[in-house]
Design a protein around this motif. Structure first.
Motif, short mmCIF file in Angstrom:
data_model
loop_
_atom_site.label_atom_id
_atom_site.label_comp_id
_atom_site.label_asym_id
_atom_site.label_seq_id
_atom_site.Cartn_x
_atom_site.Cartn_y
_atom_site.Cartn_z
N ALA B 87 0.84 -1.20 0.00
CA ALA B 87 0.00 0.00 0.00
C ALA B 87 0.87 1.25 0.00
O ALA B 87 0.58 2.23 -0.71
CB ALA B 87 -0.92 -0.02 1.22
N ALA B 88 1.95 1.22 0.76
CA ALA B 88 2.85 2.38 0.87
C ALA B 88 3.50 2.67 -0.49
O ALA B 88 3.56 3.82 -0.94
CB ALA B 88 3.90 2.12 1.93
N VAL B 89 3.97 1.60 -1.15
CA VAL B 89 4.64 1.77 -2.46
C VAL B 89 3.65 2.33 -3.48
O VAL B 89 3.97 3.25 -4.24
CB VAL B 89 5.23 0.42 -2.94
CG1 VAL B 89 5.68 0.50 -4.38
CG2 VAL B 89 6.40 0.02 -2.05
N THR B 90 2.42 1.79 -3.47
CA THR B 90 1.40 2.27 -4.42
C THR B 90 1.12 3.75 -4.19
O THR B 90 1.06 4.54 -5.15
CB THR B 90 0.09 1.46 -4.23
OG1 THR B 90 0.43 0.09 -4.19
CG2 THR B 90 -0.90 1.72 -5.34
N THR B 91 0.94 4.13 -2.93
CA THR B 91 0.66 5.53 -2.61
C THR B 91 1.79 6.43 -3.08
O THR B 91 1.56 7.50 -3.66
CB THR B 91 0.48 5.69 -1.08
OG1 THR B 91 -0.38 4.67 -0.62
CG2 THR B 91 -0.10 7.06 -0.71
N SER B 95 1.47 9.35 -5.85
CA SER B 95 1.82 10.74 -5.48
C SER B 95 2.89 11.28 -6.40
O SER B 95 2.80 12.43 -6.86
CB SER B 95 2.34 10.79 -4.05
OG SER B 95 1.53 10.05 -3.22
N ALA B 96 3.92 10.47 -6.68
CA ALA B 96 5.02 10.91 -7.52
C ALA B 96 4.52 11.26 -8.93
O ALA B 96 4.91 12.28 -9.52
CB ALA B 96 6.09 9.84 -7.60
N LEU B 99 2.62 14.54 -8.80
CA LEU B 99 3.57 15.66 -8.64
C LEU B 99 4.24 15.96 -9.97
O LEU B 99 4.43 17.11 -10.36
CB LEU B 99 4.64 15.31 -7.59
CG LEU B 99 4.24 15.56 -6.14
CD1 LEU B 99 5.31 15.04 -5.22
CD2 LEU B 99 4.01 17.06 -5.91
N ASP B 100 4.60 14.86 -10.68
CA ASP B 100 5.27 14.99 -11.97
C ASP B 100 4.38 15.77 -12.94
O ASP B 100 4.83 16.62 -13.67
CB ASP B 100 5.59 13.58 -12.50
CG ASP B 100 6.42 13.66 -13.75
OD1 ASP B 100 7.46 14.33 -13.69
OD2 ASP B 100 5.99 13.08 -14.77
N LYS B 101 3.09 15.41 -12.90
CA LYS B 101 2.14 16.06 -13.84
C LYS B 101 1.98 17.54 -13.51
O LYS B 101 1.90 18.39 -14.38
CB LYS B 101 0.77 15.37 -13.75
CG LYS B 101 0.68 14.10 -14.56
CD LYS B 101 -0.69 14.02 -15.23
CE LYS B 101 -0.89 12.73 -15.99
NZ LYS B 101 0.08 12.55 -17.06
N VAL B 102 1.92 17.84 -12.20
CA VAL B 102 1.65 19.21 -11.79
C VAL B 102 2.89 20.10 -11.91
O VAL B 102 2.82 21.22 -12.44
CB VAL B 102 1.11 19.23 -10.33
CG1 VAL B 102 0.97 20.66 -9.81
CG2 VAL B 102 -0.23 18.51 -10.28
N LEU B 103 4.03 19.60 -11.42
CA LEU B 103 5.24 20.45 -11.34
C LEU B 103 6.11 20.46 -12.59
O LEU B 103 6.84 21.40 -12.83
CB LEU B 103 6.08 20.03 -10.13
CG LEU B 103 5.39 20.13 -8.77
CD1 LEU B 103 6.31 19.65 -7.68
CD2 LEU B 103 4.99 21.59 -8.50
N PHE B 104 6.11 19.37 -13.32
CA PHE B 104 7.03 19.29 -14.46
C PHE B 104 6.29 19.25 -15.79
O PHE B 104 6.40 18.30 -16.56
CB PHE B 104 7.94 18.05 -14.31
CG PHE B 104 8.69 18.05 -13.02
CD1 PHE B 104 9.78 18.89 -12.85
CD2 PHE B 104 8.29 17.25 -11.98
CE1 PHE B 104 10.46 18.90 -11.63
CE2 PHE B 104 8.96 17.26 -10.78
CZ PHE B 104 10.06 18.09 -10.59
#
Lengths: 185, 149
Positions: B87-91, B95-96, B99-104
């Motif tokens: 679950a942690a890896v999926t989250t 998230s990554a 973030l990639d879509k929004v910031l880069f």
């Protein structure tokens, strides 16, 4: 065959189904129904209070851990007996070297206040019987204890001591015969 | 009245001592034992043996229930504990990627900032991906020509 008074209650199978569906109260009812019998078997085999308590506890943990393997059409009581037997013999193997006379730790059970004078009288006489019982071969001793203390059928006793129904009946009667002879009863 | 043989009466002795017999059977057994010294002797012996039975520890049922619940609770917790790393890896991955879509966001010209810009559908590699000039406004066309220069 002894006629036994059994009050109306939920059958083991119904309770097991309730446990399947996650009802913890059903689990408690099954524990209340069988812990005494289970402890009696463990005690007969192990002759040690603490070991018997541990084995009894492990027995129920294993019963409910493996409840999924229990087939509804089987006999839950018989299943508990088998697990109690296996747990007891497993503990016995582990603690074979530290067997001691545990009867000093034991408090004989009294059924009710009215029984006390008779029970006290019997207890005094029983101390002699206890010593003689210990001289019996294991199978005969176990057959007597399981039959008298726990009221198991000869078939169930056979299941525990690892013999047939007929052989466990013979073990019981030989044991009783020997005790009568040794005690002059 | 039932006439019992000793062998039958002896089968009831231990149940009788434990108080598990019905009244009629118990009465019949008592009657037999009164007349039979052999069965009476065996009954007395069984009574003495029964007194020897160990008392079940009072706390035992509570301890068993506690142990069983603990085992069940642990089993349930360990099941979810096993799923926790996944679950942690999926989250983390989700998230990554957000973030990639929004910031880069890609560095694009004014003309290409329209995400729905039409391209020429062709299997010819020189033409495929070319902008469809028909849909462009005059202003956009001028901008495009400026860029080409």
């Amino acid at each position: 065959m002894a006629e036994v008074n059994i009050p109306k209650r939920k059958s083991d199978e119904v309770l097991v189904r309730m446990v399947y569906s996650g009802k913890l109260a059903a689990m408690d009812t099954l524990i209340d129904r069988y812990y005494s019998l289970c402890f009696g078997i463990c005690m007969a085999v192990l002759k040690d209070y603490d070991d018997a308590s541990d084995a009894c506890q492990n027995c129920f943990v294993n019963v409910f851990k493996n409840i999924g393997k229990f087939r509804g059409d089987g006999n839950f009581r018989s299943w508990v007996l088998t697990i109690a037997r296996n747990e007891s013999f497993s503990v016995l193997r582990q603690s074979k070297n530290r067997r001691e006379n545990v009867y000093e730790k034991m408090e004989p059970a009294l059924r009710s206040r009215e029984d006390v004078p008779r029970e006290v009288f019997l207890r005094i006489e029983s101390s002699q019987v206890r010593e003689v019982v210990e001289t019996l071969p294991d199978k005969q001793r176990l057959a007597i204890k399981l039959r008298i203390d726990e009221g198991l059928s000869f078939k169930e006793i056979g299941q525990i001591i690892g013999s047939s129904e007929g052989a466990s009946r013979v073990n019981y009667h030989h044991g009783i015969g020997k005790l009568k002879e040794l005690l002059g009863a | 009245m039932i006439i019992w043989e000793c062998i039958e009466a002896k089968g009831y002795l231990s149940a009788g001592v434990r108080g598990e017999l019905s009244e009629p059977i118990k009465a019949e057994l008592d009657r037999h034992v009164l007349d039979c010294s052999d069965c009476r002797g065996e009954l007395e012996l069984i009574e003495k043996l029964f007194v020897l039975r160990p008392a079940t520890p009072l706390q035992l049922p509570l301890e068993i229930k506690k142990a069983v619940r603990l085992e069940f609770f642990e089993a349930e917790t360990s099941y979810w504990r096993k799923l926790l790393p996944a679950a942690a890896v999926t989250t983390l991955l989700v998230s990554a990627s957000l973030l990639d879509k929004v910031l880069f966001l890609p560095d694009i010209s004014l003309l290409e900032q329209d995400f729905f810009v039409n391209v020429w559908p062709s299997e010819d590699y020189d033409l495929a991906g070319s902008l469809v000039l028909d849909d462009f406004s005059e202003e956009s066309l001028n901008l495009l020509f400026e860029e080409i220069k």
